[in-house]
Design a protein around this motif. Structure first.
Motif, PDB file in Angstrom:
ATOM      1  N   THR A   1      -4.263 -11.156   4.101  1.00  0.00           N
ATOM      2  CA  THR A   1      -4.998 -10.898   3.937  1.00  0.00           C
ATOM      3  C   THR A   1      -5.584  -9.075   4.425  1.00  0.00           C
ATOM      4  O   THR A   1      -5.522  -9.569   5.642  1.00  0.00           O
ATOM      5  CB  THR A   1      -6.334 -10.722   2.985  1.00  0.00           C
ATOM      6  N   PHE A   2      -4.909  -8.177   3.833  1.00  0.00           N
ATOM      7  CA  PHE A   2      -5.522  -7.386   4.535  1.00  0.00           C
ATOM      8  C   PHE A   2      -6.377  -5.960   3.538  1.00  0.00           C
ATOM      9  O   PHE A   2      -6.965  -6.617   2.463  1.00  0.00           O
ATOM     10  CB  PHE A   2      -4.029  -6.042   4.129  1.00  0.00           C
ATOM     11  N   PRO A   3      -7.092  -4.623   4.091  1.00  0.00           N
ATOM     12  CA  PRO A   3      -8.313  -4.628   3.719  1.00  0.00           C
ATOM     13  C   PRO A   3      -8.038  -3.372   2.269  1.00  0.00           C
ATOM     14  O   PRO A   3      -8.671  -3.057   1.507  1.00  0.00           O
ATOM     15  CB  PRO A   3      -8.847  -2.963   4.841  1.00  0.00           C
ATOM     16  N   ASP A   4      -6.850  -3.120   2.731  1.00  0.00           N
ATOM     17  CA  ASP A   4      -5.844  -2.285   1.613  1.00  0.00           C
ATOM     18  C   ASP A   4      -4.058  -2.147   1.863  1.00  0.00           C
ATOM     19  O   ASP A   4      -3.548  -2.798   2.369  1.00  0.00           O
ATOM     20  CB  ASP A   4      -6.434  -1.074   1.749  1.00  0.00           C
ATOM     21  N   VAL A   5      -3.912  -1.505   0.222  1.00  0.00           N
ATOM     22  CA  VAL A   5      -2.389  -1.893   0.380  1.00  0.00           C
ATOM     23  C   VAL A   5      -2.038  -1.270   1.073  1.00  0.00           C
ATOM     24  O   VAL A   5      -0.425  -2.149   1.172  1.00  0.00           O
ATOM     25  CB  VAL A   5      -2.509  -1.968  -1.740  1.00  0.00           C
ATOM     26  N   ARG A   6      -2.385  -0.432   1.820  1.00  0.00           N
ATOM     27  CA  ARG A   6      -0.768  -0.128   2.673  1.00  0.00           C
ATOM     28  C   ARG A   6      -1.193  -0.099   3.356  1.00  0.00           C
ATOM     29  O   ARG A   6      -0.125  -0.260   4.006  1.00  0.00           O
ATOM     30  CB  ARG A   6      -1.927   1.566   2.667  1.00  0.00           C
ATOM     31  N   SER A   7      -1.454  -0.928   3.832  1.00  0.00           N
ATOM     32  CA  SER A   7      -1.670  -1.237   4.852  1.00  0.00           C
ATOM     33  C   SER A   7      -1.098  -2.498   5.576  1.00  0.00           C
ATOM     34  O   SER A   7      -0.051  -3.463   6.369  1.00  0.00           O
ATOM     35  CB  SER A   7      -3.263  -2.466   5.932  1.00  0.00           C
ATOM     36  N   ALA A   8      -0.811  -3.142   4.039  1.00  0.00           N
ATOM     37  CA  ALA A   8      -0.056  -4.891   4.304  1.00  0.00           C
ATOM     38  C   ALA A   8       1.033  -4.253   3.504  1.00  0.00           C
ATOM     39  O   ALA A   8       2.371  -4.996   4.102  1.00  0.00           O
ATOM     40  CB  ALA A   8      -0.140  -5.110   2.363  1.00  0.00           C
ATOM     41  N   ALA A   9       1.760  -2.805   3.357  1.00  0.00           N
ATOM     42  CA  ALA A   9       3.379  -2.488   3.306  1.00  0.00           C
ATOM     43  C   ALA A   9       3.340  -2.188   4.491  1.00  0.00           C
ATOM     44  O   ALA A   9       4.289  -1.910   5.199  1.00  0.00           O
ATOM     45  CB  ALA A   9       2.499  -1.036   2.023  1.00  0.00           C
TER      46      ALA A   9
ATOM     47  N   VAL B   1      12.672   1.292  -2.883  1.00  0.00           N
ATOM     48  CA  VAL B   1      12.993   2.350  -1.907  1.00  0.00           C
ATOM     49  C   VAL B   1      13.601   1.256  -0.594  1.00  0.00           C
ATOM     50  O   VAL B   1      13.031   0.108  -1.188  1.00  0.00           O
ATOM     51  CB  VAL B   1      10.662   2.861  -1.713  1.00  0.00           C
ATOM     52  N   PRO B   2      13.481   2.246   0.331  1.00  0.00           N
ATOM     53  CA  PRO B   2      13.985   1.689   1.136  1.00  0.00           C
ATOM     54  C   PRO B   2      12.867   0.914   2.222  1.00  0.00           C
ATOM     55  O   PRO B   2      11.122   1.538   1.138  1.00  0.00           O
ATOM     56  CB  PRO B   2      14.070   3.188   2.065  1.00  0.00           C
ATOM     57  N   ARG B   3      12.835   0.149   2.979  1.00  0.00           N
ATOM     58  CA  ARG B   3      11.425  -1.061   3.085  1.00  0.00           C
ATOM     59  C   ARG B   3      10.263  -0.044   3.828  1.00  0.00           C
ATOM     60  O   ARG B   3       8.718  -0.448   4.372  1.00  0.00           O
ATOM     61  CB  ARG B   3      12.264  -1.983   3.870  1.00  0.00           C
ATOM     62  N   SER B   4      11.299   0.565   4.571  1.00  0.00           N
ATOM     63  CA  SER B   4      10.091   1.377   6.257  1.00  0.00           C
ATOM     64  C   SER B   4       9.581   2.550   4.310  1.00  0.00           C
ATOM     65  O   SER B   4       8.418   3.325   5.076  1.00  0.00           O
ATOM     66  CB  SER B   4      11.392   2.398   6.650  1.00  0.00           C
ATOM     67  N   ALA B   5       9.703   2.973   3.258  1.00  0.00           N
ATOM     68  CA  ALA B   5       9.095   4.101   3.060  1.00  0.00           C
ATOM     69  C   ALA B   5       7.522   3.243   1.825  1.00  0.00           C
ATOM     70  O   ALA B   5       7.579   4.083   1.172  1.00  0.00           O
ATOM     71  CB  ALA B   5      10.105   4.535   2.210  1.00  0.00           C
ATOM     72  N   MET B   6       7.463   1.987   2.086  1.00  0.00           N
ATOM     73  CA  MET B   6       6.630   1.303   0.839  1.00  0.00           C
ATOM     74  C   MET B   6       6.192   1.459   1.040  1.00  0.00           C
ATOM     75  O   MET B   6       4.577   2.044  -0.170  1.00  0.00           O
ATOM     76  CB  MET B   6       7.512  -0.072   1.566  1.00  0.00           C
ATOM     77  N   PRO B   7       5.182   1.603   2.766  1.00  0.00           N
ATOM     78  CA  PRO B   7       3.506   2.240   2.606  1.00  0.00           C
ATOM     79  C   PRO B   7       3.381   3.937   1.932  1.00  0.00           C
ATOM     80  O   PRO B   7       2.677   4.110   1.031  1.00  0.00           O
ATOM     81  CB  PRO B   7       3.035   2.531   3.763  1.00  0.00           C
ATOM     82  N   GLU B   8       4.099   4.854   1.471  1.00  0.00           N
ATOM     83  CA  GLU B   8       4.207   6.009   0.877  1.00  0.00           C
ATOM     84  C   GLU B   8       5.003   5.713  -0.359  1.00  0.00           C
ATOM     85  O   GLU B   8       4.547   6.514  -1.165  1.00  0.00           O
ATOM     86  CB  GLU B   8       6.167   6.794   1.572  1.00  0.00           C
ATOM     87  N   MET B   9       5.898   5.121  -0.535  1.00  0.00           N
ATOM     88  CA  MET B   9       5.434   4.227  -2.390  1.00  0.00           C
ATOM     89  C   MET B   9       3.793   4.263  -3.278  1.00  0.00           C
ATOM     90  O   MET B   9       3.988   4.196  -3.934  1.00  0.00           O
ATOM     91  CB  MET B   9       6.924   3.100  -2.694  1.00  0.00           C
ATOM     92  N   PHE B  10       3.683   3.634  -2.094  1.00  0.00           N
ATOM     93  CA  PHE B  10       2.616   2.508  -2.665  1.00  0.00           C
ATOM     94  C   PHE B  10       1.659   4.208  -2.411  1.00  0.00           C
ATOM     95  O   PHE B  10       0.110   3.918  -3.666  1.00  0.00           O
ATOM     96  CB  PHE B  10       1.301   1.780  -1.679  1.00  0.00           C
ATOM     97  N   ASP B  11       0.913   4.925  -1.692  1.00  0.00           N
ATOM     98  CA  ASP B  11       0.650   6.588  -2.062  1.00  0.00           C
ATOM     99  C   ASP B  11       0.922   6.836  -2.786  1.00  0.00           C
ATOM    100  O   ASP B  11       0.022   7.572  -3.799  1.00  0.00           O
ATOM    101  CB  ASP B  11       0.887   7.380  -0.565  1.00  0.00           C
ATOM    102  N   GLU B  12       1.560   6.925  -3.355  1.00  0.00           N
ATOM    103  CA  GLU B  12       2.624   7.357  -5.458  1.00  0.00           C
ATOM    104  C   GLU B  12       1.755   7.244  -5.773  1.00  0.00           C
ATOM    105  O   GLU B  12       1.108   7.425  -6.951  1.00  0.00           O
ATOM    106  CB  GLU B  12       4.283   7.537  -4.962  1.00  0.00           C
ATOM    107  N   ILE B  13       1.819   5.460  -6.111  1.00  0.00           N
ATOM    108  CA  ILE B  13       1.046   5.040  -7.152  1.00  0.00           C
ATOM    109  C   ILE B  13      -0.342   5.055  -7.244  1.00  0.00           C
ATOM    110  O   ILE B  13      -1.206   5.143  -8.894  1.00  0.00           O
ATOM    111  CB  ILE B  13       1.331   3.459  -6.884  1.00  0.00           C
TER     112      ILE B  13
ATOM    113  N   ALA C   1       8.583  -7.224  -0.571  1.00  0.00           N
ATOM    114  CA  ALA C   1       8.586  -6.586   0.037  1.00  0.00           C
ATOM    115  C   ALA C   1       9.653  -6.341   1.451  1.00  0.00           C
ATOM    116  O   ALA C   1      10.037  -5.470   1.818  1.00  0.00           O
ATOM    117  CB  ALA C   1       7.009  -6.541   0.996  1.00  0.00           C
ATOM    118  N   GLY C   2      10.691  -7.756   1.769  1.00  0.00           N
ATOM    119  CA  GLY C   2      11.162  -8.054   2.103  1.00  0.00           C
ATOM    120  C   GLY C   2      12.496  -6.992   1.910  1.00  0.00           C
ATOM    121  O   GLY C   2      13.549  -6.835   2.429  1.00  0.00           O
ATOM    122  N   ASP C   3      12.818  -6.608   0.402  1.00  0.00           N
ATOM    123  CA  ASP C   3      13.829  -5.712   0.330  1.00  0.00           C
ATOM    124  C   ASP C   3      13.083  -4.334  -0.632  1.00  0.00           C
ATOM    125  O   ASP C   3      14.167  -3.815  -1.280  1.00  0.00           O
ATOM    126  CB  ASP C   3      14.688  -6.757  -0.140  1.00  0.00           C
TER     127      ASP C   3
END
Length: 454
Positions: free
Chosen positions: A224-232, A338-350, A367-369
């Protein structure tokens, strides 16, 4: 003689006109329904019957929509007014299993999970693992280019098909691909058909690339993580570490809370997101420990289980996502990658889209792909304009981040208006021209993917 009478004369009781069945064929699990009711359903049981149906359709210029189990999420197999439904669900035989060559030859109507239950007795399996594996057909998996939870390590449908048997709109039968591991003769038409959503022909058989059953332990890490960006960010760090988990699934706070409520589990902490990661094979234990270390360094609180059954119970939380969404209202289930490294930014967009449109968008991700499934929730049968506007923002954000409109659901009806934005006008037109070579009269799944009014 009209087209229905011709079908009945040629195919007899295989032609269904029951109003309830015709009504059901208008929709899939996307929530979208075609306008009007189809003319008839042909329940083909042999290749010859598929060919006969298409010859009649071509002669009468009648549109044909191919349908398997109807579990799609983009409206690609929905049939409307003036159309024939060509169902391949009864074509469900496993023709051949060759464990020595790691291949199987199957008909399109067999369910994904049923196939793997049969294959397991031979020590092999077919890797594509959509969440709908218990109810979706192999033919539908191929037609949509399906993926699933195991994609990160074992690939998607495109990586697991050696060849397809395809009936063209005029009834000709093509045997595409090969049985050998290698084969580069001519153009790769097999790959062209995978993900073509019924626009090029009817898949009536497939030669599948199998894998040996994985030997060794299976370990499951939940954190578990405090927020989704941390998890991404943590999931991206796992990928960057070089460890290759078999499964890495992310659930944001809204999706996690909905599933816990559905299953009667304790309410998660506010804002908490979760990663569920599985490793397998001889190195599974060491890899799970390495992953736990990475997660701790990114504000995660990991728990590691070496028990296979416990791992399946933990994954059941993720697999319950779609059922949980139905408890919240009508759902538009999206599918950007999205590219896996861009997952945090995509969650920011959401998060930005949620703020701008006053929405909550429960989101899970492979999240693996880098494949995300944002869920737009609303009331009533029709998607409201503001939901489409929010989805428009989502698709454009994914493309800006180097991503794509769909990772595994396909374009169908729901995303055709954005296709040219990703492909560009030249490639879009070239792809339309390729479809016309396969189907010069435009009778196969008209209005899907490459619609002229997109």
């Amino acid at each position: 003689m009209n087209v229905v009478a011709q079908l009945q004369e040629a195919l007899g009781d295989l032609v269904e006109l029951d109003e309830a069945a015709l009504e059901q064929a208008r929709a899939d699990r996307s929530g979208h329904a075609a306008a009007g009711r189809p003319l008839a359903i042909v329940h083909a049981e042999t290749v010859a019957q598929v060919q006969q149906t298409l010859r009649i359709a071509t002669a009468t210029r009648t549109p044909v929509v191919v349908r398997g189990a109807g579990t799609g999420l983009a409206g690609a197999a929905n049939a409307g007014a003036g159309e024939i439904v060509l169902s391949t669900r009864r074509m469900d035989a496993v023709v051949e299993i060759r464990p020595d060559d790691l291949l199987a030859v199957v008909e399109p109507g067999i369910l994904n999970a049923d196939l793997n239950r049969l294959l397991s007795a031979h020590g092999v399996w077919w890797a594509p693992d959509p969440a709908s594996r218990e109810i979706s057909t192999v033919g539908g998996n191929i037609a949509t280019g399906a993926g699933g939870l195991l994609c990160a390590k074992y690939g998607v449908v495109r990586d697991a098909v050696l060849g397809v048997d395809l009936v063209l709109a005029d009834g000709r039968l093509l045997h595409l691909g090969h049985r050998s591991v290698k084969g580069v003769t001519g153009l790769d038409l097999t790959s062209l058909v995978i993900g073509s959503e019924g626009t090029l022909g009817v898949i009536v058989g497939a030669t599948l690339k199998l894998r040996r059953l994985v030997v060794g332990p299976t370990c499951t890490v939940t954190a578990t993580f405090p927020d989704v960006r941390s998890a991404a960010a943590a999931s991206a760090a796992v990928t960057a570490s070089g460890v290759q988990p078999a499964i890495m699934e992310l659930m944001d706070a809204a999706s996690l809370a909905a599933v816990h409520a559905l299953l009667g589990l304790p309410t998660p902490p506010p804002g908490a997101a979760q990663l569920t990661i599985q490793t397998d094979g001889p190195a599974a234990i060491a890899e799970a420990d390495m992953i736990a270390t990475v997660l701790r360094a990114h504000d995660g609180e990991p728990l590691v289980s070496h028990d296979r059954d416990e791992g399946e119970r933990l994954l059941a939380i993720r697999r319950s996502m779609h059922a949980a969404m139905t408890t919240l209202g009508t759902t538009l289930i999206e599918d950007v990658s999205v590219p896996r490294s861009a997952m945090p930014e995509m969650f920011d967009e959401i998060a930005r889209i949620e703020r701008e449109f006053g929405l909550t968008i429960p989101t899970v991700a492979h999240a693996g792909d880098g494949n995300l499934h944002p869920n737009f929730i609303f009331e009533g049968p029709e998607t409201p304009p503001h939901i489409w506007a929010a989805a428009d923002e989502l698709f454009r954000a994914a493309i800006r981040l180097g991503g794509t409109l769909t990772g595994e659901h396909g374009i169908g009806v729901l995303k055709r208006r954005w296709l040219v934005d990703e492909l560009g006008s030249d490639q879009w037109e070239l792809q339309r021209q390729i479809v016309q070579v396969f189907d010069p009269h435009g009778i196969l799944n008209p209005g899907k993917v490459f619609s002229a009014d997109a």
